[in-house]
Scaffold this motif. Structure first.
Motif, PDB file in Angstrom:
ATOM      1  N   ALA A  11      68.804  63.331  58.258  1.00 29.93           N
ATOM      2  CA  ALA A  11      68.800  61.873  58.135  1.00 29.93           C
ATOM      3  C   ALA A  11      70.076  61.367  57.472  1.00 29.93           C
ATOM      4  O   ALA A  11      70.665  60.371  57.916  1.00 29.93           O
ATOM      5  CB  ALA A  11      67.562  61.430  57.339  1.00 29.93           C
ATOM      6  N   LEU A  12      70.523  62.049  56.413  1.00 31.45           N
ATOM      7  CA  LEU A  12      71.752  61.636  55.739  1.00 31.45           C
ATOM      8  C   LEU A  12      72.960  61.743  56.679  1.00 31.45           C
ATOM      9  O   LEU A  12      73.834  60.866  56.690  1.00 31.45           O
ATOM     10  CB  LEU A  12      71.981  62.489  54.496  1.00 31.45           C
ATOM     11  CG  LEU A  12      71.088  62.188  53.289  1.00 31.45           C
ATOM     12  CD1 LEU A  12      71.356  63.193  52.176  1.00 31.45           C
ATOM     13  CD2 LEU A  12      71.328  60.766  52.793  1.00 31.45           C
ATOM     14  N   GLY A  13      73.001  62.810  57.451  1.00 34.37           N
ATOM     15  CA  GLY A  13      74.087  62.957  58.405  1.00 34.37           C
ATOM     16  C   GLY A  13      74.077  61.870  59.457  1.00 34.37           C
ATOM     17  O   GLY A  13      75.135  61.348  59.841  1.00 34.37           O
ATOM     18  N   TRP A  14      72.901  61.497  59.913  1.00 35.44           N
ATOM     19  CA  TRP A  14      72.800  60.451  60.928  1.00 35.44           C
ATOM     20  C   TRP A  14      73.209  59.091  60.360  1.00 35.44           C
ATOM     21  O   TRP A  14      73.873  58.299  61.037  1.00 35.44           O
ATOM     22  CB  TRP A  14      71.365  60.396  61.459  1.00 35.44           C
ATOM     23  CG  TRP A  14      71.206  59.478  62.630  1.00 35.44           C
ATOM     24  CD1 TRP A  14      70.489  58.327  62.693  1.00 35.44           C
ATOM     25  CD2 TRP A  14      71.797  59.642  63.925  1.00 35.44           C
ATOM     26  NE1 TRP A  14      70.584  57.757  63.928  1.00 35.44           N
ATOM     27  CE2 TRP A  14      71.384  58.549  64.721  1.00 35.44           C
ATOM     28  CE3 TRP A  14      72.623  60.603  64.480  1.00 35.44           C
ATOM     29  CZ2 TRP A  14      71.779  58.395  66.024  1.00 35.44           C
ATOM     30  CZ3 TRP A  14      73.021  60.448  65.795  1.00 35.44           C
ATOM     31  CH2 TRP A  14      72.607  59.358  66.556  1.00 35.44           C
ATOM     32  N   VAL A  15      72.831  58.832  59.109  1.00 34.60           N
ATOM     33  CA  VAL A  15      73.261  57.588  58.465  1.00 34.60           C
ATOM     34  C   VAL A  15      74.779  57.551  58.350  1.00 34.60           C
ATOM     35  O   VAL A  15      75.419  56.522  58.597  1.00 34.60           O
ATOM     36  CB  VAL A  15      72.599  57.455  57.080  1.00 34.60           C
ATOM     37  CG1 VAL A  15      73.236  56.318  56.286  1.00 34.60           C
ATOM     38  CG2 VAL A  15      71.107  57.215  57.223  1.00 34.60           C
ATOM     39  N   ARG A  16      75.360  58.698  57.976  1.00 33.20           N
ATOM     40  CA  ARG A  16      76.820  58.774  57.875  1.00 33.20           C
ATOM     41  C   ARG A  16      77.481  58.519  59.227  1.00 33.20           C
ATOM     42  O   ARG A  16      78.480  57.807  59.313  1.00 33.20           O
ATOM     43  CB  ARG A  16      77.212  60.160  57.356  1.00 33.20           C
ATOM     44  CG  ARG A  16      78.698  60.476  57.384  1.00 33.20           C
ATOM     45  CD  ARG A  16      79.479  59.579  56.479  1.00 33.20           C
ATOM     46  NE  ARG A  16      80.866  59.982  56.405  1.00 33.20           N
ATOM     47  CZ  ARG A  16      81.826  59.241  55.887  1.00 33.20           C
ATOM     48  NH1 ARG A  16      81.542  58.054  55.387  1.00 33.20           N
ATOM     49  NH2 ARG A  16      83.081  59.669  55.860  1.00 33.20           N
ATOM     50  N   HIS A  17      76.908  59.057  60.277  1.00 32.66           N
ATOM     51  CA  HIS A  17      77.446  58.836  61.624  1.00 32.66           C
ATOM     52  C   HIS A  17      77.386  57.360  61.996  1.00 32.66           C
ATOM     53  O   HIS A  17      78.354  56.806  62.536  1.00 32.66           O
ATOM     54  CB  HIS A  17      76.660  59.673  62.630  1.00 32.66           C
ATOM     55  CG  HIS A  17      76.977  59.361  64.057  1.00 32.66           C
ATOM     56  ND1 HIS A  17      78.154  59.725  64.658  1.00 32.66           N
ATOM     57  CD2 HIS A  17      76.265  58.680  65.003  1.00 32.66           C
ATOM     58  CE1 HIS A  17      78.167  59.309  65.902  1.00 32.66           C
ATOM     59  NE2 HIS A  17      77.045  58.670  66.143  1.00 32.66           N
ATOM     60  N   ASN A  18      76.267  56.711  61.721  1.00 33.37           N
ATOM     61  CA  ASN A  18      76.121  55.296  62.065  1.00 33.37           C
ATOM     62  C   ASN A  18      77.085  54.425  61.263  1.00 33.37           C
ATOM     63  O   ASN A  18      77.646  53.464  61.790  1.00 33.37           O
ATOM     64  CB  ASN A  18      74.680  54.841  61.813  1.00 33.37           C
ATOM     65  CG  ASN A  18      73.723  55.395  62.843  1.00 33.37           C
ATOM     66  OD1 ASN A  18      74.124  55.777  63.940  1.00 33.37           O
ATOM     67  ND2 ASN A  18      72.444  55.464  62.501  1.00 33.37           N
TER      68      ASN A  18
END
Length: 389
Positions: free
Chosen positions: A154-161
């Motif tokens: 989830a943290l990685g996906w937030v960073r991507h967004n």
């Protein structure tokens, strides 16, 4: 030793390959420290197994060097090395940290499905190992591991967004800047080139009609052409100044504004127009962006009249109110038929409308009350009132 401000500014996080190496080394250090008990103390496994375990540790951490360029492949290599380590070594070292870093990289670079697949495979394999009799990991540990992996993804996906939104904002800002520069170039170059075209055409007509008189009038036309071309080059340099390199000198020419309205009027009169100027309202220094927008509206309107209206007279009115300025340009030309380059939707009128709207104002263009064509812009002040000199 005390670091100065310049030295602190130079202390920047590593980038590129240096950042990749820093990640691999930064993960290897705590993993190695946490695995030192396999080298000291009582032996619980053979030295061959210990050497293999350290080789797998080095392989898993070293693979992180590729995680920025090949995140999915890196995660697969790290997961394989980590699984092999826990199957072959009796020491429960912290090698899972390397896989967590690789999993975050996969999610942060937009491979969300691959990240979910890796996390699910890890949880399933760990759960099977627990059911098979691995006493080092119980159900609570599997549950906690699941939570950690979900959080990392989830943290990685937030960073991507966040990075995607930042890129979109940068692209939008760059697009708006390109449109602004294009509008400036259109206003600057189009106005002066139109005057040059009109003056040169008039000089040619005079020469063909009466060579004697035309030769005398050609000198005046050439002087006007020279002045218009010089002014076009000067304003072009000022406009392109936003694209200059850091080490280039800033433009020193004054910015365009209504205080240079006389220059536009003089150029239009040289093109054969009878231009009248009527100024009313409050005095004072306009905000720079409002002053420039009003100037460009007058400039583009006079350009359109010169090129398309077949007019003989133009009236330019400016009225400065307490909260806005109104600019109106009216000619006695052929009305909407003359607006092929001005009244119809095109770069000229649309560019003026964009300028007015960008400052919260409005611009209308159409038939004048007594015929001809009228452009009227109403531009508010940003701070409510014009600043005083």
């Amino acid at each position: 030793m005390v670091l100065g401000a310049d030295s602190l500014l130079r202390l920047r996080p590593p980038r590129g390959r240096m950042a990749d190496a820093a990640l691999a080394g930064g993960v290897f250090v705590p993993v190695a420290l946490g695995s030192l008990r396999s080298l000291i103390g009582e032996r619980e496994e053979s030295w061959a197994a210990t050497v293999l375990g350290w080789a797998l540790i080095a392989a898993a951490c070293g693979a992180l060097y590729l995680c920025r360029r090949r995140p999915v492949l890196t995660a697969a290599l790290v997961l394989g090395a980590t699984a092999a380590y826990y199957f072959t070594s009796v020491y429960d070292g912290p090698l899972m940290v390397a896989f967590v870093a690789a999993l975050y990289a996969v999610s942060a670079q937009g491979h969300f499905q691959a990240a979910i697949a890796f996390a699910a495979l890890t949880v399933i394999a760990t759960g099977i190992g627990t059911l098979a009799g691995n006493h080092d990991v119980n159900g609570v540990a599997v549950f906690m591991l699941t939570g950690w992996l979900v959080g990392v993804v989830a943290l990685g996906w937030v960073r991507h967004n966040r990075r995607a939104l930042a890129r979109e904002a940068e692209e939008r800002a760059a697009s708006e800047e390109r449109l602004r520069i294009a509008r400036e170039l259109h206003d600057v170059v189009g106005h002066h080139i139109s005057l040059i075209n009109v003056q040169s055409a008039a000089a040619l007509r005079r020469l063909h009609k009466d060579p004697g008189i035309g030769a005398r009038n050609a000198e005046e036309a050439l002087g006007a052409i020279k002045e218009a071309s010089r002014e076009a080059l000067r304003e072009l340099r000022v406009t392109l100044g936003v694209l200059r390199q850091v080490d280039e000198a800033a433009p020193t020419a004054p910015a365009a504004g209504l205080d240079r309205l006389d220059e536009l009027v003089t150029a239009a009169r040289l093109a054969g127009l009878d231009v009248r100027v009527q100024c009313s309202g409050e005095q004072g220094q306009l905000p720079a962006e409002v002053d420039l927008a009003a100037y460009r509206v007058v400039q583009e309107s006079l350009t359109n009249v010169t090129r398309h209206a077949h007019a003989t007279a133009v009236t330019v009115r400016t009225d400065r109110g307490p909260r806005h300025i109104t600019v109106e340009i009216t000619d006695n030309g052929q009305g909407p038929a003359a607006a092929a380059g001005g009244g119809a939707p095109g770069s000229g009128i649309s560019g003026m409308r964009e300028r007015a709207r960008a400052l919260g104002g409005e611009l209308t263009a159409g038939l004048g009350p007594d015929g001809g064509f009228t452009v009227r812009a109403r531009i508010p002040y940003t701070n409510g009132v014009p600043s005083k000199p």
